[in-house]
Design a protein around this motif. Sequence first.
Motif, PDB file in Angstrom:
ATOM      1  N   THR A 161      62.517  28.674  15.813  1.00  0.00           N
ATOM      2  CA  THR A 161      61.234  29.233  16.234  1.00  0.00           C
ATOM      3  C   THR A 161      61.418  30.185  17.410  1.00  0.00           C
ATOM      4  N   ALA A 162      62.315  29.850  18.323  1.00  0.00           N
ATOM      5  CA  ALA A 162      62.573  30.750  19.456  1.00  0.00           C
ATOM      6  C   ALA A 162      63.122  32.077  18.955  1.00  0.00           C
ATOM      7  N   GLY A 163      64.042  32.022  17.978  1.00  0.00           N
ATOM      8  CA  GLY A 163      64.593  33.253  17.417  1.00  0.00           C
ATOM      9  C   GLY A 163      63.545  34.058  16.687  1.00  0.00           C
ATOM     10  N   ALA A 164      62.667  33.376  15.947  1.00  0.00           N
ATOM     11  CA  ALA A 164      61.588  34.072  15.239  1.00  0.00           C
ATOM     12  C   ALA A 164      60.651  34.759  16.227  1.00  0.00           C
ATOM     13  N   ALA A 165      60.354  34.080  17.332  1.00  0.00           N
ATOM     14  CA  ALA A 165      59.453  34.658  18.337  1.00  0.00           C
ATOM     15  C   ALA A 165      60.058  35.905  18.960  1.00  0.00           C
ATOM     16  N   ARG A 166      61.344  35.850  19.287  1.00  0.00           N
ATOM     17  CA  ARG A 166      61.994  37.017  19.889  1.00  0.00           C
ATOM     18  C   ARG A 166      62.039  38.183  18.910  1.00  0.00           C
ATOM     19  N   GLU A 167      62.332  37.898  17.654  1.00  0.00           N
ATOM     20  CA  GLU A 167      62.418  38.971  16.664  1.00  0.00           C
ATOM     21  C   GLU A 167      61.058  39.598  16.400  1.00  0.00           C
ATOM     22  N   LEU A 168      60.036  38.769  16.316  1.00  0.00           N
ATOM     23  CA  LEU A 168      58.695  39.295  16.070  1.00  0.00           C
ATOM     24  C   LEU A 168      58.212  40.118  17.265  1.00  0.00           C
ATOM     25  N   ALA A 169      58.556  39.672  18.470  1.00  0.00           N
ATOM     26  CA  ALA A 169      58.196  40.449  19.662  1.00  0.00           C
ATOM     27  C   ALA A 169      58.922  41.787  19.682  1.00  0.00           C
ATOM     28  N   ALA A 170      60.175  41.818  19.230  1.00  0.00           N
ATOM     29  CA  ALA A 170      60.921  43.074  19.164  1.00  0.00           C
ATOM     30  C   ALA A 170      60.295  44.018  18.146  1.00  0.00           C
ATOM     31  N   PHE A 171      59.824  43.481  17.034  1.00  0.00           N
ATOM     32  CA  PHE A 171      59.136  44.287  16.027  1.00  0.00           C
ATOM     33  C   PHE A 171      57.844  44.864  16.601  1.00  0.00           C
ATOM     34  N   ARG A 172      57.124  44.050  17.348  1.00  0.00           N
ATOM     35  CA  ARG A 172      55.893  44.518  17.978  1.00  0.00           C
ATOM     36  C   ARG A 172      56.180  45.630  18.982  1.00  0.00           C
ATOM     37  N   ALA A 173      57.248  45.456  19.768  1.00  0.00           N
ATOM     38  CA  ALA A 173      57.600  46.473  20.770  1.00  0.00           C
ATOM     39  C   ALA A 173      57.974  47.799  20.119  1.00  0.00           C
ATOM     40  N   ALA A 174      58.474  47.744  18.879  1.00  0.00           N
ATOM     41  CA  ALA A 174      58.832  48.968  18.153  1.00  0.00           C
ATOM     42  C   ALA A 174      57.625  49.631  17.506  1.00  0.00           C
ATOM     43  N   GLY A 175      56.456  48.982  17.594  1.00  0.00           N
ATOM     44  CA  GLY A 175      55.235  49.552  17.034  1.00  0.00           C
ATOM     45  C   GLY A 175      54.661  48.800  15.858  1.00  0.00           C
ATOM     46  N   GLY A 176      55.277  47.670  15.490  1.00  0.00           N
ATOM     47  CA  GLY A 176      54.801  46.916  14.339  1.00  0.00           C
ATOM     48  C   GLY A 176      53.493  46.196  14.604  1.00  0.00           C
ATOM     49  N   GLY A 177      52.659  46.127  13.569  1.00  0.00           N
ATOM     50  CA  GLY A 177      51.372  45.461  13.701  1.00  0.00           C
ATOM     51  C   GLY A 177      51.196  44.255  12.808  1.00  0.00           C
TER      52      GLY A 177
END
Length: 303
Positions: free
Chosen positions: A40-56
């Motif tokens: 879950t920690a890895g999923a959270a970091r990856e999803l946050a990185a996607f958001r920072a790149a502009g993902g919605g």
Amino acid sequence: MSAVRTVLGDVAPESLGICDAHDHLYLTSPQLPDQELDSTAGAARELAAFRAAGGGSLVQWTPYGMGRHAGDLPELSRTTGVHAVAATGLHQAAHYAPELLALLRAGDLGALFIRELTQGIGDTGVRAGLIKVAGGFHGLDAHARWTMEAAAEAHRATGAPIAVHLELGTGALDVLDVLCGELGVPPARVILGHLNRSPDLTLHQEAAKAGAHLAFDGPSRAHHATDWRMPDAVRALADAGFADQLLLGGDTTTAGARSVNGGPGMPHLLRRVRPRLQLAAGEGVVEQILTTNPARAFAAEWA
């Protein structure tokens, strides 16, 4: 009223923003030993990185019995601000223990899919927003037909879209023959995945002419030698008038492929794939593929 069924509830399709139309925050399978996506920690970091790149928004194609972590998805979505869609459905038989498949065959698979779409996955209360099934290599075996029959039943009961794993990008027309021809699912409610793995431009256009959505996914997968041909395939389909049926996804399936672990991961779709496709097909087409098309493909008039 048309809506996308996310893990936080139904939302207006236009609220998805830029969408990774096929990916995985969690995934476990005997076919991927020691490569599980179960942190879950890895999923959270990856999803946050996607958001920072502009993902919605992100659509997780992980189906029943493959470690979906449905109960963890709402908090991940709330924390990162990324809409998430969960899946019901069933993958190829090789991804399951024989005992589990025997148990499922003794029950009502269509009813299971319907329950997860309308009531929730297990006791989580998280409702699935699509049905994932899978074809085989240049054909469909009895397991694929069984799952597709259940998926068609669930679609008729709920309106949910059906997303299809095409093995190495093959068998698209066989899938459409069964789902749409035999089982009566409207082609516009079918999403064909992994077409980049078999860059047959003629077959792509035949599938598009049938009315299905075509997903080009998997740039995070290091062993896909056809990725360099994806821009040409996307341009050819756009030039032929099918730009409104195309989708893009990352399909991150192993922990090592995540950006937070040194791989390309989910942000790669926006950092590198998007500008490359813009060179091939134009910014307007790519914007349509990332925003307008998924808003339509994953929306339904939910029953």
